[in-house]
Design a protein around this motif. Structure first.
Motif, mmCIF file in Angstrom:
data_model
loop_
_atom_site.group_PDB
_atom_site.id
_atom_site.type_symbol
_atom_site.label_atom_id
_atom_site.label_comp_id
_atom_site.label_asym_id
_atom_site.label_seq_id
_atom_site.Cartn_x
_atom_site.Cartn_y
_atom_site.Cartn_z
ATOM 1 N N GLU A 24 -24.053 -11.419 20.334
ATOM 2 C CA GLU A 24 -24.057 -10.179 21.124
ATOM 3 C C GLU A 24 -25.509 -9.827 21.398
ATOM 4 O O GLU A 24 -26.332 -9.816 20.493
ATOM 5 C CB GLU A 24 -23.374 -9.033 20.369
ATOM 6 C CG GLU A 24 -23.359 -7.719 21.109
ATOM 7 C CD GLU A 24 -22.563 -7.745 22.404
ATOM 8 O OE1 GLU A 24 -22.870 -6.929 23.286
ATOM 9 O OE2 GLU A 24 -21.655 -8.573 22.557
ATOM 10 N N GLY A 25 -25.818 -9.581 22.670
ATOM 11 C CA GLY A 25 -27.176 -9.242 23.056
ATOM 12 C C GLY A 25 -27.853 -10.356 23.830
ATOM 13 O O GLY A 25 -29.075 -10.390 23.951
ATOM 14 N N ASN A 26 -27.056 -11.268 24.376
ATOM 15 C CA ASN A 26 -27.613 -12.400 25.117
ATOM 16 C C ASN A 26 -28.441 -11.966 26.320
ATOM 17 O O ASN A 26 -29.470 -12.570 26.617
ATOM 18 C CB ASN A 26 -26.502 -13.354 25.559
ATOM 19 C CG ASN A 26 -25.904 -14.084 24.384
ATOM 20 O OD1 ASN A 26 -26.593 -14.837 23.717
ATOM 21 N ND2 ASN A 26 -24.632 -13.838 24.121
ATOM 22 N N ARG A 27 -28.007 -10.925 27.009
ATOM 23 C CA ARG A 27 -28.772 -10.464 28.174
ATOM 24 C C ARG A 27 -30.117 -9.896 27.757
ATOM 25 O O ARG A 27 -31.131 -10.104 28.419
ATOM 26 C CB ARG A 27 -27.982 -9.425 28.960
ATOM 27 C CG ARG A 27 -26.787 -10.026 29.666
ATOM 28 C CD ARG A 27 -26.066 -8.980 30.479
ATOM 29 N NE ARG A 27 -24.758 -9.494 30.852
ATOM 30 C CZ ARG A 27 -23.706 -8.754 31.061
ATOM 31 N NH1 ARG A 27 -23.787 -7.438 30.952
ATOM 32 N NH2 ARG A 27 -22.555 -9.285 31.395
ATOM 33 N N ARG A 28 -30.123 -9.178 26.636
ATOM 34 C CA ARG A 28 -31.386 -8.637 26.131
ATOM 35 C C ARG A 28 -32.334 -9.775 25.742
ATOM 36 O O ARG A 28 -33.526 -9.735 26.052
ATOM 37 C CB ARG A 28 -31.140 -7.724 24.926
ATOM 38 C CG ARG A 28 -30.511 -6.391 25.325
ATOM 39 C CD ARG A 28 -30.144 -5.580 24.109
ATOM 40 N NE ARG A 28 -28.818 -6.027 23.662
ATOM 41 C CZ ARG A 28 -28.246 -5.663 22.529
ATOM 42 N NH1 ARG A 28 -28.886 -4.892 21.677
ATOM 43 N NH2 ARG A 28 -27.044 -6.082 22.219
ATOM 44 N N CYS A 30 -32.285 -12.843 26.938
ATOM 45 C CA CYS A 30 -32.700 -13.502 28.179
ATOM 46 C C CYS A 30 -33.816 -12.706 28.863
ATOM 47 O O CYS A 30 -34.808 -13.286 29.324
ATOM 48 C CB CYS A 30 -31.506 -13.658 29.113
ATOM 49 S SG CYS A 30 -31.899 -14.479 30.665
ATOM 50 N N ALA A 31 -33.676 -11.391 28.917
ATOM 51 C CA ALA A 31 -34.706 -10.551 29.540
ATOM 52 C C ALA A 31 -36.038 -10.694 28.813
ATOM 53 O O ALA A 31 -37.084 -10.819 29.440
ATOM 54 C CB ALA A 31 -34.257 -9.095 29.548
ATOM 55 N N LEU A 32 -36.002 -10.721 27.496
ATOM 56 C CA LEU A 32 -37.232 -10.881 26.731
ATOM 57 C C LEU A 32 -37.870 -12.250 26.973
ATOM 58 O O LEU A 32 -39.079 -12.369 27.115
ATOM 59 C CB LEU A 32 -36.965 -10.682 25.242
ATOM 60 C CG LEU A 32 -36.687 -9.241 24.826
ATOM 61 C CD1 LEU A 32 -36.177 -9.181 23.390
ATOM 62 C CD2 LEU A 32 -37.938 -8.391 24.989
ATOM 63 N N LYS A 33 -37.031 -13.283 27.042
ATOM 64 C CA LYS A 33 -37.556 -14.628 27.304
ATOM 65 C C LYS A 33 -38.195 -14.698 28.689
ATOM 66 O O LYS A 33 -39.250 -15.309 28.864
ATOM 67 C CB LYS A 33 -36.443 -15.669 27.194
ATOM 68 C CG LYS A 33 -36.044 -15.973 25.772
ATOM 69 C CD LYS A 33 -34.976 -17.056 25.751
ATOM 70 C CE LYS A 33 -34.659 -17.503 24.347
ATOM 71 N NZ LYS A 33 -33.709 -18.622 24.342
ATOM 72 N N LEU A 34 -37.562 -14.067 29.668
ATOM 73 C CA LEU A 34 -38.112 -14.069 31.022
ATOM 74 C C LEU A 34 -39.401 -13.254 31.114
ATOM 75 O O LEU A 34 -40.322 -13.623 31.846
ATOM 76 C CB LEU A 34 -37.083 -13.556 32.029
ATOM 77 C CG LEU A 34 -35.941 -14.523 32.335
ATOM 78 C CD1 LEU A 34 -34.856 -13.823 33.139
ATOM 79 C CD2 LEU A 34 -36.457 -15.746 33.067
ATOM 80 N N LEU A 35 -39.481 -12.158 30.387
ATOM 81 C CA LEU A 35 -40.721 -11.386 30.376
ATOM 82 C C LEU A 35 -41.856 -12.178 29.735
ATOM 83 O O LEU A 35 -42.996 -12.079 30.148
ATOM 84 C CB LEU A 35 -40.527 -10.059 29.640
ATOM 85 C CG LEU A 35 -39.823 -8.977 30.439
ATOM 86 C CD1 LEU A 35 -39.461 -7.805 29.538
ATOM 87 C CD2 LEU A 35 -40.686 -8.522 31.605
ATOM 88 N N ARG A 36 -41.534 -12.952 28.714
ATOM 89 C CA ARG A 36 -42.556 -13.791 28.075
ATOM 90 C C ARG A 36 -43.029 -14.898 29.007
ATOM 91 O O ARG A 36 -44.196 -15.255 29.010
ATOM 92 C CB ARG A 36 -42.004 -14.444 26.813
ATOM 93 C CG ARG A 36 -41.890 -13.532 25.691
ATOM 94 C CD ARG A 36 -42.542 -14.134 24.455
ATOM 95 N NE ARG A 36 -42.591 -13.093 23.452
ATOM 96 C CZ ARG A 36 -43.609 -12.282 23.287
ATOM 97 N NH1 ARG A 36 -44.674 -12.394 24.000
ATOM 98 N NH2 ARG A 36 -43.571 -11.344 22.386
ATOM 99 N N ASP A 37 -42.091 -15.464 29.795
ATOM 100 C CA ASP A 37 -42.430 -16.586 30.673
ATOM 101 C C ASP A 37 -41.742 -16.407 32.029
ATOM 102 O O ASP A 37 -40.681 -16.970 32.273
ATOM 103 C CB ASP A 37 -42.007 -17.906 30.038
ATOM 104 C CG ASP A 37 -42.457 -19.110 30.836
ATOM 105 O OD1 ASP A 37 -43.110 -18.939 31.902
ATOM 106 O OD2 ASP A 37 -42.163 -20.236 30.413
ATOM 107 N N PRO A 38 -42.337 -15.600 32.927
ATOM 108 C CA PRO A 38 -41.730 -15.326 34.230
ATOM 109 C C PRO A 38 -41.472 -16.579 35.072
ATOM 110 O O PRO A 38 -40.635 -16.560 35.968
ATOM 111 C CB PRO A 38 -42.747 -14.411 34.917
ATOM 112 C CG PRO A 38 -43.466 -13.745 33.799
ATOM 113 C CD PRO A 38 -43.553 -14.795 32.721
ATOM 114 N N LEU A 39 -42.155 -17.684 34.786
ATOM 115 C CA LEU A 39 -41.925 -18.910 35.557
ATOM 116 C C LEU A 39 -40.519 -19.475 35.353
ATOM 117 O O LEU A 39 -40.069 -20.314 36.124
ATOM 118 C CB LEU A 39 -42.972 -19.970 35.194
ATOM 119 C CG LEU A 39 -44.404 -19.615 35.600
ATOM 120 C CD1 LEU A 39 -45.364 -20.694 35.120
ATOM 121 C CD2 LEU A 39 -44.516 -19.422 37.095
#
Length: 85
Positions: A24-28, A30-39
């Protein structure tokens, strides 16, 4: 008390020692991973938006996550059902 799912819920990975599966919290996550690496964003517009968000967050991005660990998926199921009702 409050729901433990105000944090991400994890269970131990069944075969990879020291690793966890987010139940539970996969979207959160994912958002953190994308913020760390926007590429990693799938579109150029998404990359630009994430790069801007990352720049404005600066050092505020977490380096560690506070999660709740459940014994197994069945143990987490009650809380997940409550969260999504």
């Amino acid at each position: 008390g409050t729901s433990p799912l105000d944090r991400m819920a994890v269970i131990k990975h069944p075969t990879s020692r020291g690793h966890y599966v987010v139940v539970e919290g996969n979207r959160r996550l994912c958002a953190l991973k994308l913020l760390r690496d926007p590429l990693k964003a799938p579109t150029p517009g998404g990359r630009r938006a994430l790069e801007a968000a990352k720049a404005s967050a600066g050092a505020a991005l977490p380096t560690r996550l506070d999660v709740v660990e459940f014994k197994d998926r069945l143990s987490a199921r009650r809380w997940i059902a409550l969260r999504h009702q």
